[in-house]
Design an enzyme around this catalytic site. Structure first.
Site, short mmCIF file in Angstrom:
data_model
loop_
_atom_site.label_atom_id
_atom_site.label_comp_id
_atom_site.label_asym_id
_atom_site.label_seq_id
_atom_site.Cartn_x
_atom_site.Cartn_y
_atom_site.Cartn_z
N LYS A 11 0.85 -1.18 0.00
CA LYS A 11 0.00 0.00 0.00
C LYS A 11 0.89 1.23 0.00
O LYS A 11 1.45 1.62 1.00
CB LYS A 11 -0.93 0.06 1.21
N GLU A 44 9.66 1.39 10.83
CA GLU A 44 10.70 2.37 10.59
C GLU A 44 10.02 3.72 10.67
O GLU A 44 9.24 4.08 9.80
CB GLU A 44 11.34 2.10 9.22
N CYS A 47 13.46 10.69 7.22
CA CYS A 47 13.37 10.26 8.62
C CYS A 47 14.71 10.39 9.32
O CYS A 47 14.76 10.64 10.51
CB CYS A 47 12.84 8.84 8.70
N GLU A 72 9.93 16.12 15.32
CA GLU A 72 10.33 15.91 13.94
C GLU A 72 9.58 16.91 13.06
O GLU A 72 8.35 16.96 13.08
CB GLU A 72 10.00 14.49 13.52
P1 NAD Z 1 1.73 8.26 8.04
O1 NAD Z 1 2.44 7.47 9.09
O2 NAD Z 1 0.33 8.67 8.31
O3 NAD Z 1 1.71 7.41 6.68
C1 NAD Z 1 2.64 6.42 6.30
C2 NAD Z 1 1.91 5.31 5.58
O4 NAD Z 1 1.00 4.67 6.49
C3 NAD Z 1 1.02 5.78 4.42
O5 NAD Z 1 1.03 4.80 3.40
C4 NAD Z 1 -0.33 5.89 5.07
O6 NAD Z 1 -1.39 5.84 4.13
C5 NAD Z 1 -0.32 4.69 5.99
N1 NAD Z 1 -1.23 4.77 7.14
C6 NAD Z 1 -1.71 5.90 7.74
N2 NAD Z 1 -2.53 5.58 8.76
C7 NAD Z 1 -2.55 4.22 8.82
C8 NAD Z 1 -3.21 3.28 9.68
N3 NAD Z 1 -4.00 3.67 10.69
N4 NAD Z 1 -3.02 1.97 9.46
C9 NAD Z 1 -2.20 1.55 8.47
N5 NAD Z 1 -1.56 2.39 7.62
C10 NAD Z 1 -1.73 3.71 7.80
O7 NAD Z 1 2.61 9.49 7.65
P2 NAD Z 1 2.07 10.85 6.96
O8 NAD Z 1 0.75 11.25 7.53
O9 NAD Z 1 2.15 10.67 5.51
O10 NAD Z 1 3.16 11.85 7.47
C11 NAD Z 1 3.04 12.39 8.78
C12 NAD Z 1 4.38 12.47 9.45
O11 NAD Z 1 5.00 11.20 9.51
C13 NAD Z 1 5.38 13.34 8.73
O12 NAD Z 1 5.21 14.67 9.03
C14 NAD Z 1 6.67 12.77 9.26
O13 NAD Z 1 7.00 13.35 10.49
C15 NAD Z 1 6.39 11.33 9.46
N6 NAD Z 1 6.89 10.48 8.37
C16 NAD Z 1 7.99 9.72 8.58
C17 NAD Z 1 8.49 8.95 7.56
C18 NAD Z 1 9.70 8.10 7.71
O14 NAD Z 1 10.35 7.83 6.73
N7 NAD Z 1 10.00 7.63 8.90
C19 NAD Z 1 7.88 8.95 6.32
C20 NAD Z 1 6.73 9.71 6.12
C21 NAD Z 1 6.25 10.47 7.16
#
Ligand code: NAD
Ligand code: MN
Length: 498
Positions: free
Chosen positions: A198, A273, A307, A404
């Site tokens: 996904k 991660e 990250c 972050e």
């Molecule tokens: P997120 O954690 O919401 O999304 C990451 C992935 O998880 C996406 O594919 C999303 O659709 C999915 N997801 C979201 N909610 C979920 C749930 N309840 N169950 C399963 N999957 C789910 O991240 P975001 O909202 O895109 O970004 C928000 C913050 O996250 C950013 O501001 C940043 O601080 C952090 N982030 C970190 C990384 C990293 O590489 N560690 C990457 C993206 C974002």
């Protein structure tokens, strides 16, 4: 210019404009479809949900395509396809046969690298020189690397009987859309698991191009499935599906915690991660010009949406003024703008939401008394942009020093002794990465032993290699991706079932 200089300039972090011509990378190489359907059971199919969502170019806000949204029934179809593929074909295929498919994918990524790079840049906003020189080559390298392991798994774990787990649910973020697919898929497939991927909602397009490559590589249908959709629905249904044996997640610490609770007691394997707040530590004896390039690359690479971004800079007091002057001067040379221009250093922020999050945190920094520095470079009118930003007068209690930001914002703090540097650097709930700049080898080792960080770079930053394990401590998650370590989360090593 000599060939050696040219090669130097292409490494991440060497951002001088001299290695690149000024012509924009042509977007005509990308054949955008109006609509992208789910990739399930080896075919592109319309979603049972009947829903499509729009995906945009964050640098222009123009619509790029409509993308199928996987509903609950679609998730179930995809997991069933993956399970059947696993039971009927993939788990019993000899490793050397699985390797062939991985090599095919790797080669196709190389052959179509320009197309992947331009599409990635259009959907994510990152500079073309990064997608071209970092994301796509590293994605190909990851498949090559794990193709090499596919027929040697038993040698990786002597005396044990490694068995694949089954269906892996793989949930990826928007900051390195293609590369994170590669980090997830390559080890899963090499070890004999099948996958339901996904991709992040704002950046699904290169995952579809990868699905096309996978179809052309003639992987058995169902071995890889791609089902976009909102995290809170599609992601959650996927993670909760009873036929999923393993979940690999990269994203926010917030969602990581939700996933950890939701798998408790299910027997599902989980690797997370998550976020970071990495320290980049500069000692007075550091090679300063090299350090400046590393600091700039550490925080402005991919607009800081990384990250492991070096978002907290610790400078030894004796060199604080000189480092600050050099940094400001370097910031003034960064080019912010059209990500498809080969000279661009800092591209667009991936979404309006992310831009608002960055803006809010930067505002908090000003209100809490930190001093801001931003070059006054012109910004495009449309799209989501944020100027490279430095903060001085930062205290460890400020939000900008603790949270972050996931944007091009650097907080600068100081220290006097190595002990103080270690203490301040570790004073964070995160533990993903760190950087140390010094000419003294013994100090590098002394520091590295004391840093609570999964990756410690010395006299470099943001360097990645498929053979090198990556992952965090504390709230940055657990489990490692890359290297031999990266095989383990996809294997049952103890004969204990799942
Ligand atoms: P997120 O954690 O919401 O999304 C990451 C992935 O998880 C996406 O594919 C999303 O659709 C999915 N997801 C979201 N909610 C979920 C749930 N309840 N169950 C399963 N999957 C789910 O991240 P975001 O909202 O895109 O970004 C928000 C913050 O996250 C950013 O501001 C940043 O601080 C952090 N982030 C970190 C990384 C990293 O590489 N560690 C990457 C993206 C974002
Ligand atoms: Mn989210």
């Amino acid at each position: 210019m000599s060939e050696i200089e040219r090669r130097e300039d292409r490494t991440p972090g060497r951002r001088g404009p001299w290695a690149y011509s000024s012509a924009p990378e042509g977007r005509e190489i990308v054949r955008l479809q109006d609509r992208y359907d789910l990739f399930v059971g080896g075919r592109f199919i319309e979603p049972k949900s009947g829903r499509y969502f729009e995906t945009i170019n964050p640098a222009t806000e123009e619509t790029l395509a409509q993308v199928a949204e996987a509903g609950e029934e679609d998730v179930d179809l995809a997991v069933r396809a993956a399970r059947e593929a696993w039971e009927e074909r993939w788990r019993d295929l000899p490793g050397k046969e699985r390797a062939k498919y991985l090599y095919r994918i790797a080669r196709a990524l190389q052959e179509r690298s320009r197309e992947f790079a331009v599409l990635e840049t259009m959907n994510n906003g990152k500079p073309i020189k990064e997608s071209r020189d970092v994301d796509v080559p590293l994605a190909a390298a990851h498949f090559f690397y794990y193709a090499g392991w596919a027929d040697k798994i038993e040698y990786a774990f002597p005396g044990r009987t490694p068995r694949p787990l089954g269906v892996a649910a793989q949930i990826t973020p928007w900051n390195f859309p293609l590369l994170m697919c590669a980090w997830k898929l390559a080890p899963a497939l090499a070890t004999g698991n099948t996958a339901v991927l996904k991709p992040a909602s704002t950046t699904p397009l290169t995952a579809f191009l990868l699905a096309e490559v996978i179809e052309q590589a003639e992987l058995p249908p169902g071995v890889v499935n791609v089902i976009p959709g909102p995290g809170g629905r599609t992601g959650e249904w996927l993670a909760r599906h009873p036929d999923v044996a393993k979940i690999a997640f990269t994203g926010s610490t917030e969602i990581g915690k939700i996933l950890r609770r939701s798998v408790a007691g299910t027997g599902k394997r989980l690797t997370l991660e998550l976020g970071g707040k990495a320290a980049n530590i500069v000692f007075e004896d550091a090679p300063l010009d090299q350090a400046i390039e590393g600091i700039v690359n550490g925080i402005f690479f991919n607009q800081g949406e990384v990250c492991c971004a070096g978002s907290r800079l610790f400078v030894q007091e004796s060199v604080f003024e000189v480092v600050l002057d050099k940094l400001k001067a370097r910031l003034d040379t960064l080019r912010v703008g059209d990500p498809l221009d080969k000279n661009t250093d800092v591209g667009a922020i991936n979404s309006r939401d992310q831009l608002e999050k960055i803006t809010e945190l930067v505002q908090s920094g000003i209100e809490e008394g930190a001093e801001i520095y931003q070059p006054d470079c012109p910004l495009p009118e449309r799209g989501f942009w944020f100027r490279p930003t430095l903060f001085t007068n930062v205290s460890q209690s400020h939000r900008i020093a603790r949270e972050e930001i996931f944007g091009p914002v650097l907080s600068i703090l100081t220290f006097r002794t190595p002990e103080e540097a270690v203490e301040k650097a570790n004073n964070t709930p995160y533990g993903l990465s760190a950087g140390i700049w010094t000419e003294k080898g013994s100090r590098i080792l002394w520091m590295a032993e004391r840093m609570k960080a999964g990756v410690v770079w010395a006299n470099t930053f943001n360097r990645f290699d498929p053979s090198s394990p990556f992952g965090g401590y504390k709230e940055s998650g657990f489990g490692r991706e890359g290297g031999r370590h990266g095989l383990e989360p996809y294997l049952d090593l103890d004969g204990s079932g799942r």
